[in-house]
Enzyme design. Structure first.
Site: not given
Lengths: 341, 341
Positions: A45-46, A186, A307
């Site tokens: 989303s980024h 999202d 992540r």
């Protein structure tokens, strides 16, 4: 359908796309760095998903792709950076040194960023400080998309708060969480992909609960944890608006030209030097003892660990972006096709 | 059955009760001030309900009722207060001046409190700073009572975070929220009164969801907003443990003597001077514009406004405490009966 590329290829694509819309090299690299950091950690989303918005704000002239920030210490523990209507990443990059120095001098320091356009994940800047041994907070507002607790119309931005804590010989513990039940990105992705979202994420334009992302985008998102998330969103409005003298989300909503790119706005960061609080010899070991005991519970993980695992995947396999996004980038920029058929 | 008394009578009762258990006058007044501030605002879970715990910790010898804090600036923007194992309120009261001065000097400042016993609502200390024109944060940990997201056993304390923002000629905007879905005090009160609590507040000792407060007290509370509240709880452990060199919740859980009173622990406060961030002339008007627009939505109120309304009620009508609490106070202290039959 998706298109595969290496991280370097994705970075190069982003830089050239930004440059094709009159962003200068230094700004293009700074913006590409933040998008590709998100792609690297599979925070889609980024990632490059944001590129068309960046491009639109260059094309509309809202953002100056050649801006250089000015940075000054306006109080002994306060650094102020004026982005002169450029994108936030270059300002953040150039303010990092002065903020770090100010935090080490004083034990704690604040950075206020004004006249900047922020569109990225906040964990990027708090992790950069934590990699230098500092504890960091970051806050930013956006445009109205979330109803306050008890209300039924958009008022707050999704207003994220990020926090990072440094670790010896390990990547930082970090989180970056919207005050909304889920990130707007999202919901946008779910809308694009035709998926429903979870109950509690938002309401439609009449204030009724819905799981249709398109209805939520026309209505309002909801805060996480009810009135508690709403209180955090309000706190962030105060820190980004009245405190540093930038636009609150409702103000951004009225003033933005709605080109699809990031509105003008501010960001507040706090940096804390854990060696200046009386526990310089103990803080690293106590951190690891805390994390070690926490992870003894089955099913528990540290925020950001997913992540870091994703980072290993993309280092090996590269990344994938959806076809339609790549087509849009080509269309917006006139760049030649290099991937896919 | 309840007993009515005025705020002054309640304060006097608290002071005498504490003194009867060898708390000195200055500490007794400071502790009574915090409990009666909670009673005044009808925050029963932090009112006289806490008095038996304070008394127990004096009787066990865990807390020194005659302690005097030592306060020093250990970095240009960091004030450290050592409570010498007294109750937190006197330390907070005496550290307020040095913290305020430090924040005005630097724009932002931190206060770390160590070797202290905290059992009160955090809004009391952030509001005290906001009444002096500063924006304030406060964080504290406790003993394990809440499972981390994904886990099933107590690990975090309920770990509250409080925030207050100053207003011109009005009481501060403030919130004080546990990282748990609800305050432990509310679960304890529900247990005492034989009421069920809402779903999502906790799990039993086997990790199963339950609405029985007694089962939750044997099992674990849950964070608000799932993994987001859990991340905030972890952040607070880091700020209260490794950063300032005090006990994390798991450490407190192992080291506390379990006398029913507050464990030894720390607190971190941040104070920010809104006149030092480049918007000295605009912040008050921008604040009121933000709040005014927010309150246009029907059903929305500012955090703390209910407390301020309650304050008018208790100023007029006094307060009520349950019979059983008054009986316990008399039994614990040997004070003569003055209220009821």
């Amino acid at each position: 359908m998706t298109i595969k590329m290496t991280l370097d290829q994705a970075h190069d694509l982003a830089v050239r796309a930004l440059q094709s819309c009159s962003c200068d090299e230094e700004n293009a690299h700074a913006v590409a760095d933040t998008m590709i950091a998100a792609e690297r950690d599979i925070c889609k989303s980024h990632g490059l998903f944001r590129l068309p918005g960046y491009l639109a704000s260059l094309k509309s002239g809202k953002v100056n792709g050649s801006a250089r920030p000015t940075i000054e210490r306006i109080a002994p523990a306060v650094v102020r950076a004026d982005g002169h209507n450029g994108f936030a990443p270059l300002t953040l990059e150039q303010a990092r040194g002065p903020l770090t120095e100010c935090a080490r001098d004083n034990g704690i320091a604040a950075l206020s960023i004004v006249r900047s356009h922020h569109f990225a994940a906040l964990w990027i800047e708090v992790c950069a400080l934590a990699e230098m041994g500092l504890c960091a907070f970051a806050f930013t507002a956006y445009k109205p998309s979330m109803a306050p607790a008890g209300g039924n119309k958009p008022f707050f931005g999704t207003n994220p708060m990020a926090f990072a804590w440094p670790r010896k010989d390990k990547p930082p513990m970090a989180f970056d969480q919207a005050a909304s039940a889920t990130a707007r990105g999202d919901i946008m992705i779910a809308a694009r992909e035709g998926r429903e979202v979870e109950p509690g994420f938002g309401i439609d334009a009449d204030g009724n609960p819905t799981t249709d992302p398109n209805e939520i985008l026309k209505g309002a998102q909801l805060p996480f944890g009810g009135y508690k998330g709403s209180a955090i969103a309000l706190m962030i409005e105060l820190l980004i608006g009245p405190l540093i003298g930038e636009r609150t989300s409702p103000e951004s909503g009225r003033l933005d030209v709605e080109d699809g790119g990031p509105p003008q706005g501010g960001e507040l960061m706090l940096a804390i030097d854990p060696t200046r609080f009386g526990n310089a010899d103990g803080w690293e070991a106590q951190t690891e003892a805390l994390f070690g005991e926490l992870l003894e519970q089955e099913g528990v993980r540290l925020p950001a660990d997913r992540r870091y695992q994703n980072r290993e995947i993309t280092a090996r396999d590269g990344i994938e972006i959806v076809d339609s996004l790549y087509e849009k980038i080509l269309k917006d920029t006139g760049l030649p096709r290099e991937f896919g058929n």
